[in-house]
Design an enzyme around this catalytic site. Structure first.
Site, PDB file in Angstrom:
ATOM      1  N   CYS A 141       0.779  -1.236   0.000  1.00 58.07           N
ATOM      2  CA  CYS A 141       0.000   0.000   0.000  1.00 58.07           C
ATOM      3  C   CYS A 141       0.814   1.292   0.000  1.00 58.07           C
ATOM      4  O   CYS A 141       0.609   2.140  -0.863  1.00 58.07           O
ATOM      5  CB  CYS A 141      -1.002  -0.004   1.138  1.00 58.07           C
ATOM      6  SG  CYS A 141      -0.436  -0.809   2.626  1.00 58.07           S
TER       7      CYS A 141
ATOM      8  N   HIS B 192      -0.960   7.162   4.678  1.00 53.50           N
ATOM      9  CA  HIS B 192       0.059   6.128   4.591  1.00 53.50           C
ATOM     10  C   HIS B 192       1.386   6.573   4.001  1.00 53.50           C
ATOM     11  O   HIS B 192       2.176   5.741   3.536  1.00 53.50           O
ATOM     12  CB  HIS B 192      -0.475   4.902   3.825  1.00 53.50           C
ATOM     13  CG  HIS B 192      -0.243   3.627   4.584  1.00 53.50           C
ATOM     14  ND1 HIS B 192      -0.348   2.388   4.036  1.00 53.50           N
ATOM     15  CD2 HIS B 192       0.096   3.438   5.885  1.00 53.50           C
ATOM     16  CE1 HIS B 192      -0.094   1.482   4.945  1.00 53.50           C
ATOM     17  NE2 HIS B 192       0.168   2.078   6.067  1.00 53.50           N
TER      18      HIS B 192
END
Lengths: 507, 507
Positions: free
Chosen positions: B79, B142
């Site tokens: 991710c 993230h």
């Protein structure tokens, strides 16, 4: 539905008139029926089922204009039994298209086989013929090659195609090349009068089959006869082939070329129905006889999408099929149905389209899917997965229970014959026959379409499903009277002289 | 194209006006941009890509109204690097989202990591902001959790979401639960103010994220400001969740419930754009950050359709993504493009939609896909598959060459961590790192999308492809200047006190 029921009753009256030869020009006719049956084409071979190259615009469009079935099954992971099931509406274990001389042994009709479709079976074309339909089979018959099994003895009025698969050739006198028939007459043989170039993959058979379909539709339309066309073509069965304009045009190699030519042909058939103004009076269904033959992949085998294994196996890849119903003005466009469907339903549904009832003197496994197609009904029903005379698995709702698992023998596997290349689910895709009859492996096909994660035996979910499936299986087996096995492959000398019939005792 | 070019020039002029604050009410604005980024959703999770349960009617409709990409890739099978690549248009090896302390080691941003998106990188929202856009991120960032990495320091005007994944909770003082932010302010933590019930799977986060999106769109529309919405939601990342109205509604279990809620939400976002009359002025793209996490299957992991393995691997299942472009009136409806696309193209394409050029002072890997979307052009370009700092594989046209293969270590695998459940391609899905740099394994992804049948080394096809791919790789590596690795996971004591920077030497 009331309107449809009325229409159906009206059609039934018309059919009586038609059968009596009283149908006059201009009178509405019962719907025509076109069944497009592919050979070894897999669930994952169509764009609408996620094939990444997406080279089936006509079939995808057919789905957009009709109803797509993601949960539609063949009746056997091999061609002959599956085709016998389609035309009789009955499981191969009932209609005799199985063997009793090997446990879980798949059966088909090689050139040497003595058996074929028994006279006692009522085939779809026989029943439609009585109701005034003109019937044609184009392509592969595969229900026996001896004279008594000829399609024109079983309800078809016309035939262009062959009794067997087109693989070969056999260039010796004992095993001559496969014959091609026009009606009663043998008009040539594959690789001779009907060439297939094994090196280049070139053959114009799909074009011949297409032309036969188009000509038949035009002729019957001109004659104002209701018609049944069974278009059982075989370009996607190894050795796969395509005609020159399609060769080399696919992203998927030769197999993709064959699919592209088929897709183009289906488009032309549907266009003709539309151009003749009879699309609203023609029920069309597209499906395949069994899963893609992964033994022939990647060059000559198709795709079963996310499903496990392929042809010859009773995993989803062996028996879940692409399936599209198309009947403009009747089946609403753009629908997806999760009805568990079976190739045997095409028998019962086609009869229903024609306003006919299935025979009442025997068990018919096929359901009438018209309530699904016309009104979106979903019926509860099991799917039985047989290999030969062995019930391997059952699906009920979202759950599938395996009573036996295996793919092929270690001996075959060691020779490089692999029905599940790149796939290996421990204890499932085995090369010895694994018995699970006491404690079947159960998968949830919604969460786990690839059959990779069996439910825990200890779970409440497992116990609940097991009890429901057990009831269904007991009921099935209690009423089961196996037909005489037609496809026992024995000593070749015996096979060539007489049919060896072994009556299967009740289990 | 001439018309479009003129329009684009017009837009560029407008953007200059907009940046100067001269945009008056009623004047056409540059197109809005909405990027819908899923978390661990697989290629095979959408009906339009063949998911058998077909529970994504809104996304399927989006594809019917736009352009579907079957050959679209993330920039990493994990991710954080994938998201960094999307927002910078650059491979993780360039923007620093990789590790150098382990060969072929995937890197992400756990709660303890010290690294994050470097200030030297130009992010998409920074560039759009300069051109007058208002930018919002909803969901998972993230790209680093320390203050200097905050999204509002990198071009976003608004944020509702979290810096990390929602797994946990960590109920101790050293590892507190993951925080949720509204703009600069921490407004709570997952499992506390933002509950996720791990037992039932209930959480209303997708509804919160949906509301944030709808409110933002309405507000920016009322303000007449061009906007960029980056909707990076995470319901399909384990632990998967759905809100009560969706729980138990899918054929696919909890994972399917999450997908259904997302599909419903995407439908509501597109409907709002249509209802506000701005759909023709809003470019929307839907994709996912990496392949489905088969380690979490079948209950909490999705589907990669016919592709090999999943998240964490550089097989197709790890990096090929669902991808749909939607821009009514600009992108013609119902198209499928076989352009090899990359998540990094969303950077360049979004800039192009806004009439902007990408930075010229650095290598940008993302291409402008507008010629593909608007005119059907297909450009030749390679796809590079990295794990950490290791170039594992390259796809060029239909061919994919693997220089290194492996899935995970024997140690992990023996603990039950399996990135390829039920799949095993000998010499490919290995648990030791296999080097093939001298003689890469080459697959034809058209004939063999499942990467099961490597080409024969001796074939002319292999030799031809090898020579073409070798050139591309040499060119890539010659110009490659790796960024400072941000995601080295080291001794935790060190990590918590300072960033350990290791400059990767040229290979």
């Amino acid at each position: 539905m009331a309107a449809y029921a009325t229409a159906t009753r009206g059609l039934q009256q018309l059919l009586v008139l038609s059968a009596l030869g009283l149908l006059v020009t201009g009178t509405p006719r019962p719907p025509n029926i076109v069944l497009l049956l592919m050979d070894d084409m897999g669930w994952g071979d169509l764009g609408v089922y996620g094939e990444p190259s997406r080279e089936t615009p006509n079939l995808d469009q057919m789905a957009l204009e009709g109803m797509l079935f993601p949960n539609f099954y063949s009746a056997n992971p091999l061609c002959s039994p599956s085709r016998a099931a389609l035309l009789t509406g009955r499981l191969p274990i009932r209609n005799g298209f199985y063997t009793s001389n090997g446990h879980a042994r798949n059966a088909y009709t090689p050139q040497e086989i003595m058996g074929g479709i028994p006279n006692s079976e009522h085939l779809l074309p026989e029943l439609l013929k009585k109701a005034g339909y003109t019937n044609k089979i184009v392509g592969k018959w595969h229900l026996g090659h001896r004279p008594q099994f000829h399609p024109l003895k079983h309800g078809f009025d016309e035939w262009f195609g062959s009794p067997n698969c087109h693989f070969g050739p056999y260039d010796n006198k004992v095993k001559p090349n496969i014959p091609v028939y026009r009606d009663w007459e043998m008009v040539g043989r594959f690789y001779e009068e009907f060439p297939i170039n094994l090196k280049t993959g070139e053959a114009n058979l799909t074009q011949l089959y297409l032309q036969e379909a188009l000509d038949f539709i035009r002729t019957q339309h001109a004659r104002q006869s209701p018609f049944f066309l069974y278009w059982a073509i075989d370009a996607t069965h190894a050795p796969v082939y395509a005609s020159r304009p399609f060769l080399g045009t696919s992203h998927r190699g030769r197999y993709g070329d064959a699919v592209r030519e088929i897709d183009d042909s289906v488009g032309k058939i549907l266009s003709l129905l539309q151009n003749l103004g009879i699309s609203k009076n023609t029920f069309v269904f597209f499906t395949s006889d069994n899963g893609a033959a992964l033994i022939s992949a990647p060059k000559e085998g198709g795709s079963n999408g996310p499903f496990l294994c392929g042809k010859q196996t009773t995993f989803e890849g062996g028996m879940r099929e692409p399936a599209i119903a198309w009947w403009p003005g009747h089946i609403a466009a753009g629908q997806v149905s999760h009805q568990l469907g079976s190739i045997m339903d095409l028998f019962t549904t086609s009869l229903s389209v024609a306003g006919l009832k299935p025979p009442s003197d025997r068990i018919i496994d096929g359901l009438d899917l018209l309530p699904t197609m016309l009104q979106g009904h979903v019926m509860d029903r099991p799917i039985f997965y047989y290999r030969g005379n062995t019930l391997m698995a059952v699906t009920l709702g979202q759950y599938k229970a395996h009573f036996w698992t295996w793919t092929n023998s270690w001996e075959e596997f060691r020779q490089g014959i692999d029905f599940c290349p790149g796939q290996n689910v421990s204890g499932v895709t085995t090369h010895t026959q694994e018995e699970h009859t006491e404690l079947p492996l159960i998968f949830h096909l919604g969460r786990d379409p690839g059959e990779r994660f069996p439910l825990s035996f200890a779970s409440a979910e497992y116990q609940d499903v097991l009890s429901r499936i057990t009831q269904v299986v007991q009921q099935h087996q209690k009423s089961l009277v196996p037909g005489q096995p037609q496809l026992n492959v024995c000593n070749q000398a015996v096979m060539l002289t007489k049919v060896k019939i072994i009556v299967l005792g009740g289990k």
